[in-house]
Design a protein around this motif. Sequence first.
Motif, PDB file in Angstrom:
ATOM      1  N   SER A 127     -22.935  71.146  32.496  1.00  0.00           N
ATOM      2  CA  SER A 127     -22.950  72.558  32.907  1.00  0.00           C
ATOM      3  C   SER A 127     -22.459  72.911  31.386  1.00  0.00           C
ATOM      4  O   SER A 127     -22.997  74.268  31.308  1.00  0.00           O
ATOM      5  N   ILE A 128     -21.332  73.041  30.701  1.00  0.00           N
ATOM      6  CA  ILE A 128     -20.681  73.695  30.067  1.00  0.00           C
ATOM      7  C   ILE A 128     -21.555  72.861  29.076  1.00  0.00           C
ATOM      8  O   ILE A 128     -21.963  74.157  27.550  1.00  0.00           O
ATOM      9  N   GLU A 129     -21.958  71.662  28.661  1.00  0.00           N
ATOM     10  CA  GLU A 129     -22.590  71.282  27.249  1.00  0.00           C
ATOM     11  C   GLU A 129     -24.501  72.533  27.531  1.00  0.00           C
ATOM     12  O   GLU A 129     -24.826  72.846  26.182  1.00  0.00           O
ATOM     13  N   ALA A 130     -24.953  72.014  28.660  1.00  0.00           N
ATOM     14  CA  ALA A 130     -26.361  72.758  28.311  1.00  0.00           C
ATOM     15  C   ALA A 130     -25.848  74.414  28.329  1.00  0.00           C
ATOM     16  O   ALA A 130     -26.838  75.291  28.155  1.00  0.00           O
ATOM     17  N   THR A 131     -25.078  74.859  29.439  1.00  0.00           N
ATOM     18  CA  THR A 131     -24.912  76.604  29.048  1.00  0.00           C
ATOM     19  C   THR A 131     -24.568  76.776  27.456  1.00  0.00           C
ATOM     20  O   THR A 131     -25.047  77.456  26.968  1.00  0.00           O
ATOM     21  N   ALA A 132     -23.652  75.812  26.895  1.00  0.00           N
ATOM     22  CA  ALA A 132     -22.976  76.389  25.642  1.00  0.00           C
ATOM     23  C   ALA A 132     -24.918  76.411  24.033  1.00  0.00           C
ATOM     24  O   ALA A 132     -24.794  77.399  23.742  1.00  0.00           O
ATOM     25  N   LYS A 133     -25.667  75.245  24.729  1.00  0.00           N
ATOM     26  CA  LYS A 133     -27.132  75.620  23.936  1.00  0.00           C
ATOM     27  C   LYS A 133     -28.011  76.942  24.109  1.00  0.00           C
ATOM     28  O   LYS A 133     -28.082  77.135  23.417  1.00  0.00           O
ATOM     29  N   THR A 158     -21.380  83.324  28.903  1.00  0.00           N
ATOM     30  CA  THR A 158     -19.712  83.609  28.877  1.00  0.00           C
ATOM     31  C   THR A 158     -19.250  83.380  30.503  1.00  0.00           C
ATOM     32  O   THR A 158     -18.118  82.032  30.308  1.00  0.00           O
ATOM     33  N   LEU A 159     -18.895  84.020  31.237  1.00  0.00           N
ATOM     34  CA  LEU A 159     -18.332  84.520  32.760  1.00  0.00           C
ATOM     35  C   LEU A 159     -18.682  83.090  33.232  1.00  0.00           C
ATOM     36  O   LEU A 159     -18.265  81.675  33.638  1.00  0.00           O
ATOM     37  N   SER A 160     -20.230  82.187  33.498  1.00  0.00           N
ATOM     38  CA  SER A 160     -20.132  80.669  33.744  1.00  0.00           C
ATOM     39  C   SER A 160     -19.888  80.014  33.174  1.00  0.00           C
ATOM     40  O   SER A 160     -19.513  78.930  33.944  1.00  0.00           O
ATOM     41  N   ILE A 161     -19.751  79.128  32.066  1.00  0.00           N
ATOM     42  CA  ILE A 161     -19.260  78.797  30.785  1.00  0.00           C
ATOM     43  C   ILE A 161     -17.770  78.577  31.410  1.00  0.00           C
ATOM     44  O   ILE A 161     -17.058  77.613  30.564  1.00  0.00           O
ATOM     45  N   MET A 162     -16.581  80.295  31.723  1.00  0.00           N
ATOM     46  CA  MET A 162     -15.516  79.865  32.441  1.00  0.00           C
ATOM     47  C   MET A 162     -15.508  79.042  33.220  1.00  0.00           C
ATOM     48  O   MET A 162     -13.997  78.769  33.360  1.00  0.00           O
ATOM     49  N   GLU A 163     -15.809  79.714  34.118  1.00  0.00           N
ATOM     50  CA  GLU A 163     -16.242  78.776  35.521  1.00  0.00           C
ATOM     51  C   GLU A 163     -15.719  77.059  35.614  1.00  0.00           C
ATOM     52  O   GLU A 163     -15.222  77.048  36.280  1.00  0.00           O
ATOM     53  N   GLN A 164     -16.906  77.524  35.170  1.00  0.00           N
ATOM     54  CA  GLN A 164     -17.236  75.732  34.442  1.00  0.00           C
ATOM     55  C   GLN A 164     -15.490  74.530  34.265  1.00  0.00           C
ATOM     56  O   GLN A 164     -15.800  73.926  34.949  1.00  0.00           O
ATOM     57  N   TRP A 165     -14.929  75.291  33.078  1.00  0.00           N
ATOM     58  CA  TRP A 165     -13.974  74.851  32.808  1.00  0.00           C
ATOM     59  C   TRP A 165     -12.924  74.723  33.477  1.00  0.00           C
ATOM     60  O   TRP A 165     -11.893  74.143  34.174  1.00  0.00           O
ATOM     61  N   SER A 166     -12.756  76.424  34.653  1.00  0.00           N
ATOM     62  CA  SER A 166     -12.390  76.416  35.482  1.00  0.00           C
ATOM     63  C   SER A 166     -12.302  75.407  36.759  1.00  0.00           C
ATOM     64  O   SER A 166     -10.994  74.448  37.438  1.00  0.00           O
ATOM     65  N   VAL A 167     -13.467  74.651  37.168  1.00  0.00           N
ATOM     66  CA  VAL A 167     -13.760  73.198  37.909  1.00  0.00           C
ATOM     67  C   VAL A 167     -13.364  72.521  36.973  1.00  0.00           C
ATOM     68  O   VAL A 167     -11.976  71.663  37.795  1.00  0.00           O
ATOM     69  N   GLN A 168     -13.495  71.664  35.583  1.00  0.00           N
ATOM     70  CA  GLN A 168     -12.667  71.285  35.324  1.00  0.00           C
ATOM     71  C   GLN A 168     -10.796  71.506  35.384  1.00  0.00           C
ATOM     72  O   GLN A 168     -10.561  70.211  35.943  1.00  0.00           O
ATOM     73  N   SER A 169      -9.947  72.195  35.521  1.00  0.00           N
ATOM     74  CA  SER A 169      -9.207  72.165  35.079  1.00  0.00           C
ATOM     75  C   SER A 169      -8.809  71.792  36.667  1.00  0.00           C
ATOM     76  O   SER A 169      -7.560  71.395  36.616  1.00  0.00           O
ATOM     77  N   MET A 204     -12.189  61.339  29.517  1.00  0.00           N
ATOM     78  CA  MET A 204     -12.049  61.094  28.156  1.00  0.00           C
ATOM     79  C   MET A 204     -12.907  62.124  28.031  1.00  0.00           C
ATOM     80  O   MET A 204     -13.289  63.403  26.595  1.00  0.00           O
ATOM     81  N   ARG A 205     -14.520  62.377  28.561  1.00  0.00           N
ATOM     82  CA  ARG A 205     -15.497  63.415  27.831  1.00  0.00           C
ATOM     83  C   ARG A 205     -14.898  64.688  28.172  1.00  0.00           C
ATOM     84  O   ARG A 205     -15.375  65.043  27.122  1.00  0.00           O
ATOM     85  N   SER A 206     -14.638  64.851  29.452  1.00  0.00           N
ATOM     86  CA  SER A 206     -13.728  66.654  29.566  1.00  0.00           C
ATOM     87  C   SER A 206     -12.457  66.972  28.139  1.00  0.00           C
ATOM     88  O   SER A 206     -12.586  67.785  28.266  1.00  0.00           O
ATOM     89  N   PHE A 207     -11.567  65.429  27.882  1.00  0.00           N
ATOM     90  CA  PHE A 207     -11.072  66.556  27.544  1.00  0.00           C
ATOM     91  C   PHE A 207     -11.786  66.428  26.136  1.00  0.00           C
ATOM     92  O   PHE A 207     -11.478  66.931  24.680  1.00  0.00           O
ATOM     93  N   TYR A 208     -12.852  65.531  25.225  1.00  0.00           N
ATOM     94  CA  TYR A 208     -13.337  65.455  24.043  1.00  0.00           C
ATOM     95  C   TYR A 208     -13.718  66.824  24.011  1.00  0.00           C
ATOM     96  O   TYR A 208     -13.528  68.080  22.652  1.00  0.00           O
ATOM     97  N   LEU A 209     -14.439  67.662  25.102  1.00  0.00           N
ATOM     98  CA  LEU A 209     -15.130  68.741  24.832  1.00  0.00           C
ATOM     99  C   LEU A 209     -14.391  69.411  25.070  1.00  0.00           C
ATOM    100  O   LEU A 209     -14.862  71.295  24.046  1.00  0.00           O
ATOM    101  N   ALA A 210     -12.802  69.763  25.780  1.00  0.00           N
ATOM    102  CA  ALA A 210     -12.136  70.822  25.126  1.00  0.00           C
ATOM    103  C   ALA A 210     -11.568  70.765  24.434  1.00  0.00           C
ATOM    104  O   ALA A 210     -10.739  71.918  23.850  1.00  0.00           O
ATOM    105  N   THR A 211     -11.112  69.525  23.432  1.00  0.00           N
ATOM    106  CA  THR A 211     -10.330  70.096  22.274  1.00  0.00           C
ATOM    107  C   THR A 211     -11.469  70.546  21.054  1.00  0.00           C
ATOM    108  O   THR A 211     -11.039  70.858  20.301  1.00  0.00           O
TER     109      THR A 211
END
Length: 775
Positions: A127-133, A158-169, A204-211
């Motif tokens: 979702s983060i990758e799709a929303t970013a595009k 923007t709200l949607s992508i931050m929501e997905q980061w909250s899910v990741q966290s 690792m995928r999550s770590f890569y996206l975050a960094t």
Amino acid sequence: MGKQSRRKGNAKKNLSSPRTTATAQPSKSSLVNRIRHGDLRVRHGALTAASATLFSPLSLSSRSPVNMEVIQAVSERVMDEDAPCALCALGCLGNYVLFQERHTHGNKVETLLTPILVTKMNKACDSIEATAKQMMQEQQTSNSENSSGNAQSLERLTLSIMEQWSVQSLCLHALCGIVEGTAANNESSSILFHQRDEFLMTVMRSFYLATEMITGLANIGIANCDSEMKRDIAMKEHQTNIISDVAVYAARTIHSSSDENPTFLASVMTSDGWKTIVSCISNATLPMLARLHCCGITMISRQVSKAKEVEQIVFEQSLPVLSQCIIYSNEVASELHKKIIETFQKMKEEKDDEKVEKDIIRKVDKRKESARLIARRQKQMKQQSKYSEQINDTDNTDKTQMIDDVKKKEVSQVEATDETKAEKEEHFDKALTEWKNTCLPLKLSIEIMTNAFALAQDEANAPIDDYDEMAWDSDQEDKLQNDIPGTLPAFNISKEDEVFFQQVVNLGTPDRALSLFGAIYTALVTSGKNSDNIHFEILNDLTDILSKSTICLGNMFSILQNFWKSSENDSCAIWNDLTQCLRASKDENMNKPIMFQLIAAALSVMVALLRSRPTLMKWVNEKDLEMLLSLVLTENPEVGKTDEEVAATVSDIQKDSITMLGILCSEPHPESVNERVCETFLTLLLRTHSITTNVMSEVLNVLMDMYSADEGDANNHEAVFRRNNVLSAFQKSVPILKRKVREEESKESISREEELVLKEIILNATRFVKYKKGH
């Protein structure tokens, strides 16, 4: 309000009505039924209520374990299409994993949650990758058309992508809790065995996206950002630090999973994520905790793989970062402490005022006046008293005017209560977060260095073999002698470790650790005398740092005996400093728990120093000896019910004091000294009810060493042994120690390794009694 009914054939569809889910088999639990309800409002309400009650940290740490059926129902909601429901469910599960002290379900919870959390994380990454595009496309359209509709769309995305980061966290918090709590490095683990590859790939995928996101946002900056989309994300990240939290917990999860798990570590080193881990160490835009966890991964990798390229990474990148974090500034700490105290006092005053308002609600019926008006009057009276002295010094006209001014001022302040309360809480939280952000990298860097030295020690120690459960309770000496654990081999350092330790010394890391210990010790001595003036969060952090630095220094003194502070003058100077620390902490005006922690910390370092620097023995004077003897007889404070942690600390003090006296008595010494030590030990053995298992076993162990010298040996003190009737003390104490060990076994309060050591001491003591009887 009545229930809303659905009318058949109603053509007007309610667009805001929630989605429904398939109904599950009804449960006897009303909570489970509400969590599985078809109406998302009911589900969300049930989950919100559960998060504040059943799944709150306080409830989880004090109540009985949560029913497995409830955990199952909550886990089903993780994949809920409604984001608030999914986030609430993740929060509940994260709290359960982190705060439920009695994991009675253990492996069942891990097996249930692992696939759900991993799947949810992968969907969030997608979702983060799709929303970013999509945001990039919207941004391009917005630049060309300059339409307000696109701006609203970008805000929604923007709200949607931050929501997905909250899910990741939230997912990573739960996964990390499972790894550090219940997961085992064997076939019973789903997270570290059966689903290891998928788990590693997802984290690792999550770590890569975050960094990548953090680095990109740091490079553009908020003020100079030419993209509205990136500026919005950067501002939200600045407010919440949610992406940074994902980076930290992803790195921490990999770090924890790699510990004592060579198979998992090999997967990490051969994965595409290894380059990301290495590159993050020197990336100053990333959170320091994430970088330190990457350092920890490389440190473990060096010890396991012995590869030259990994060693180079550790020498050139990891060690410098770790070393620079081992520092404590009294000036910075004092400033942060002052800020916390000031904001806490203001927040406390506001809460006290709120309590006053709540307390007078019951008086409302008696007085035909609203609770708020009564509260206002109470506050006005309290504040008005501050001006009473000034008012009395003025004439009557001035008095009236001043009272009116005070009332007007206080009424306006009361009207702003809600705003000031929130602001004061926010200021306190900000000050506390600033303090925590200063302490956490320090704690983690100390832990990583401690583990690096512990790994080197573990390599030299042979494992203790198991032996027959009942052997220690038998009289068959031949069988016992064959079954007891063998003697550990002498400590040997490999050539690779020699190079590593020399590099650590060259960077000044041990000196930094020693300075840190001294700074924290001094700060706690001061705080112990003024414990009412220090916030408990600061006190907890300082004692935690002291504990970690104590273990780290002990390991360093043991391993670096030929690399660091090896000269007699250096060793003597440190010994004198430590004895001064002990004397400074033995203050009757000091807070007792703090005093005991300080004494235990100094003694622990002194034991390691004395063991690794034998030349120190001749520098121990009579004052040092008397101090150690007095510490052997330390008693728990008799104020109320003794806290378990305080009792454990006192036990550590006694044990380390006994150990040091045993080391000193291993060298030739006068009979008068031997007599004093013997009398003190026998006095302690008489405390059969209060003496702990570890302390009693250490006393017996040292006494056996003191009186095992052959006749004619310079260290033979048989006359003292007979004069003080030590043999009788052994005959009374060994059965008591056996009983205590059985009780510890039944409570499962000791590890298998500790159990084996205790049983070996009992066996040796039994043989010692037989030997002395025959002579």
